[in-house]
Design an enzyme around this catalytic site. Structure first.
Site, PDB file in Angstrom:
ATOM      1  N   LYS A 280      10.260  32.973 -49.784  1.00 52.32           N
ATOM      2  CA  LYS A 280       9.816  32.784 -51.171  1.00 52.32           C
ATOM      3  C   LYS A 280      10.748  31.821 -51.892  1.00 52.32           C
ATOM      4  O   LYS A 280      11.916  31.698 -51.523  1.00 52.32           O
ATOM      5  CB  LYS A 280       9.860  34.139 -51.905  1.00 52.32           C
ATOM      6  CG  LYS A 280       8.743  35.091 -51.541  1.00 52.32           C
ATOM      7  CD  LYS A 280       8.847  36.369 -52.363  1.00 52.32           C
ATOM      8  CE  LYS A 280       7.731  37.344 -52.022  1.00 52.32           C
ATOM      9  NZ  LYS A 280       6.378  36.847 -52.335  1.00 52.32           N
ATOM     10  N   ARG A 354       0.134  43.877 -46.082  1.00 61.91           N
ATOM     11  CA  ARG A 354      -1.068  44.290 -45.341  1.00 61.91           C
ATOM     12  C   ARG A 354      -0.734  44.638 -43.895  1.00 61.91           C
ATOM     13  O   ARG A 354      -1.421  45.445 -43.273  1.00 61.91           O
ATOM     14  CB  ARG A 354      -2.126  43.178 -45.439  1.00 61.91           C
ATOM     15  CG  ARG A 354      -1.684  41.851 -44.896  1.00 61.91           C
ATOM     16  CD  ARG A 354      -2.544  40.704 -45.408  1.00 61.91           C
ATOM     17  NE  ARG A 354      -2.151  40.260 -46.743  1.00 61.91           N
ATOM     18  CZ  ARG A 354      -2.770  39.293 -47.421  1.00 61.91           C
ATOM     19  NH1 ARG A 354      -3.801  38.664 -46.894  1.00 61.91           N
ATOM     20  NH2 ARG A 354      -2.349  38.957 -48.621  1.00 61.91           N
TER      21      ARG A 354
HETATM   22  N1  BES Z   1       4.905  41.462 -52.683  1.00 62.60           N
HETATM   23  C1  BES Z   1       4.138  40.264 -52.690  1.00 62.60           C
HETATM   24  C2  BES Z   1       3.093  40.238 -53.811  1.00 62.60           C
HETATM   25  C3  BES Z   1       3.619  40.023 -55.186  1.00 62.60           C
HETATM   26  C4  BES Z   1       3.931  38.756 -55.631  1.00 62.60           C
HETATM   27  C5  BES Z   1       3.724  41.074 -56.063  1.00 62.60           C
HETATM   28  C6  BES Z   1       4.387  38.558 -56.917  1.00 62.60           C
HETATM   29  C7  BES Z   1       4.171  40.875 -57.346  1.00 62.60           C
HETATM   30  C8  BES Z   1       4.506  39.620 -57.774  1.00 62.60           C
HETATM   31  C9  BES Z   1       3.391  40.104 -51.371  1.00 62.60           C
HETATM   32  O1  BES Z   1       4.046  40.580 -50.254  1.00 62.60           O
HETATM   33  C10 BES Z   1       3.190  38.638 -51.168  1.00 62.60           C
HETATM   34  O2  BES Z   1       4.151  37.957 -50.987  1.00 62.60           O
HETATM   35  N2  BES Z   1       1.946  38.213 -51.209  1.00 62.60           N
HETATM   36  C11 BES Z   1       1.634  36.838 -51.066  1.00 62.60           C
HETATM   37  C12 BES Z   1       0.420  36.733 -50.174  1.00 62.60           C
HETATM   38  C13 BES Z   1       0.128  35.333 -49.714  1.00 62.60           C
HETATM   39  C14 BES Z   1       1.215  34.866 -48.779  1.00 62.60           C
HETATM   40  C15 BES Z   1      -1.212  35.326 -49.006  1.00 62.60           C
HETATM   41  C16 BES Z   1       1.358  36.259 -52.448  1.00 62.60           C
HETATM   42  O3  BES Z   1       0.787  36.964 -53.296  1.00 62.60           O
HETATM   43  O4  BES Z   1       1.766  35.140 -52.680  1.00 62.60           O
HETATM   44 MN    MN Z   2       5.334  39.129 -49.389  1.00 64.07          MN
END
Ligand code: BES
Ligand code: MN
Ligand code: ZN
Length: 507
Positions: A280, A354
């Site tokens: 990230k 997931r």
């Molecule tokens: N934990 C995150 C989702 C999230 C992001 C929650 C920001 C709260 C605030 C999750 O694991 C994630 O990183 N999801 C990705 C999915 C994508 C890679 C398809 C996302 O939402 O960017």
């Molecule tokens: Mn994630």
């Protein structure tokens, strides 16, 4: 905090603080009116000087009103009487709680239960006030050398009910409010804890501590070796990148007939989400400590169930892992075999939630659940779609979706349903495996839910995406404790439903 329910006239209360409502503009609520009449319009005379006209957010503390039995009167602005709805009542209750905390009173008698909220009875208002008082008292200063508020005197709150026959319901509402508030507090504390302390092992210890506290709870922790033996290839693919060992925590609350199928709650417990090799960006990454709020809400809800001794069977399943990059971490392009046998191409290691949930959902099959609800901070896309007010809701069973909507409305912890249509499923196609773990930019919250649905075919299932609701960002950053009120209400409603059905069967 001690909460007591009582019925009686406001002018007869010998108390450190009487809490009374004033509508806009300077119209007195019923109890306020009664008090005012007995004391020769003392309040209306004061209000005419213009210090409070009754807007929500206003309050006025009065001392030593002549001839009264109370030391203080705290007047609370309640807005326009016609406009008073759930949301405004909660605002009023929370302003009152904050104002009360700042007085020097050790106890108070609260008459806000006489406000007329459309479609709501006294017991609903009592529960809201209890929750608001506990929320106002919440501090997260365990790791600060200087505590935020050294002095909080308030110890006892007496809630008035208009009629004596409402006392039993009022007392039940207090019990529910206290149990939900304690569940919310546990969920917030775990969410707010830093990720160096709140590890998968720590979450397992918390589950064990909870089971130690309540004899109706039993805990079992599966280690990585156990998961290996079972074939949880998706869950382990995430866990492998971290030096912290992953855990699959199982909490069993058994307090219903043995023949009754259990409700299963599955909570995403990523104690820190760096994104893994699909790292990230740095900005705001600290907030990914909240990626275990689904897990925390399962613990909070089970705590509330146990405290209320609900006659139900409930199982909490928590896959707890840390998503880190590392020599053993999974790579984009890796293909893993899930517990269900379906293969998954991991195209983005940041779509890890997931992966841990799908194996846990398959694992839930062996409990033959009445319903499964998973709770997960799953997608940033859900925040884009719905903002930060409702949880995203998806379900393969309309009656279950409806039950969650009803519970959310009653508990002021609302959901909004998004479509789980077949049309979206093809976004998960993979050239090399049964499916990919991402579905592209469009409808990200939906394709994540579609992914999970492939592992929830054998039971009634709902998915709550709590990415926008589990915590607040910005200056007031912190966990919210949601959706503990929603989930507890859902289970309370199941108890009522079972009682209705049993009643019918007996006739
Ligand atoms: N934990 C995150 C989702 C999230 C992001 C929650 C920001 C709260 C605030 C999750 O694991 C994630 O990183 N999801 C990705 C999915 C994508 C890679 C398809 C996302 O939402 O960017
Ligand atoms: Mn994630
Ligand atoms: Zn995540």
């Amino acid at each position: 905090m001690e909460f007591v329910v009582k019925s009686g006239n406001p002018e007869k209360q010998r108390t450190a603080c009487l809490v009374l409502g004033v509508y806009e503009s300077r119209r007195l609520a019923p109890a306020t009116e009664q008090f005012d009449a007995v004391y020769n319009s003392a309040l209306s005379n004061l209000l005419r000087r213009g210090d409070l006209d009754g807007k929500i957010g206003q309050s006025l503390l009065l001392f030593n009103l002549a001839d009264t039995l109370c030391e203080r009167v705290l007047l609370i602005g309640c807005g326009k009487e016609r406009d008073l709805d759930d949301r405004r009542f909660r605002q009023i209750a929370s302003h009152a709680a904050t104002a009360l905390n700042e007085t020097g009173a050790t106890e108070a008698v609260v008459y806000l239960t006489d406000l007329a909220v459309r479609g709501r009875e006294t017991d609903w208002k009592i529960r809201q006030i209890v929750e608001a008082v506990e929320t106002a008292r919440y501090r997260c200063d365990a790791l600060k050398s200087k505590k935020d508020t050294p002095r909080r005197l308030l110890r006892k709150i007496i809630l008035s009910v208009p009629r004596r026959r409402e006392l039993p319901e009022g007392e039940q509402a207090v019990r529910e409010g206290i149990a939900i508030a304690a569940g919310v507090k546990l969920t917030k504390d775990l969410g707010n804890l830093p990720p160096n302390l709140c590890t998968p092992t720590y979450l397992a210890e918390q589950a064990q501590a909870l089971a130690g506290e309540f004899p109706t709870l039993r805990v079992e922790v599966l280690e990585e070796a156990d998961m290996e033996r079972l074939g949880m290839g998706a869950l382990l693919a995430v866990s492998r990148g971290s030096a912290q060992p992953g855990k699959l925590i199982r909490l069993d609350y058994r307090h219903g007939l043995a023949t009754r199928k259990p409700y299963v709650l599955v909570g995403k417990g990523v104690t820190f989400d760096t994104g893994g090799i699909s790292l990230k960006p740095g900005e705001g990454m600290d907030e990914m400590k909240y990626d275990m709020c689904g897990a925390a809400s399962v613990l909070g809800t089970l705590r509330a169930c146990a405290e209320l001794q609900l006659p139900l069977n409930v199982i909490g399943l928590i896959p707890a892992v840390e998503n880190m990059p590392g020599g053993r971490a999974s790579r984009p392009g890796d293909i893993v075999t899930s517990l269900s046998g379906q293969t998954i191409e991991i195209l983005n290691t940041d779509a890890e939630g997931r992966l841990i949930l799908c194996d846990t959902l398959t694992y839930a099959e062996r409990d033959e659940p009445a319903a499964v609800v998973d709770i997960a901070t799953l997608t940033g896309a859900c925040i884009i779609a719905l903002g930060r007010h409702p949880h995203g809701l998806f379900s393969n069973h309309p009656p279950l979706a409806h039950a969650l909507q009803t519970a959310g409305n009653a508990a002021c912890d609302r959901v909004w349903e998004l479509p789980l249509w077949e049309d979206y499923q093809e976004q998960l196609d993979s050239n090399f495996a049964d499916m990919a773990n991402i579905g592209g930019k469009e409808g990200g919250a939906i394709t994540a839910a579609c992914f999970l649905s492939r592992f929830a075919k054998k039971f009634h299932w709902a998915h709550l995406d709590i990415a926008g609701t589990a915590w607040k960002t910005g200056k007031a950053k912190g966990a919210t404790g949601r959706p503990v009120p929603l989930l507890t209400q859902y289970l309370l409603d199941r108890v009522a439903e079972t009682e209705r059905e049993d009643g019918r069967a007996a006739h």
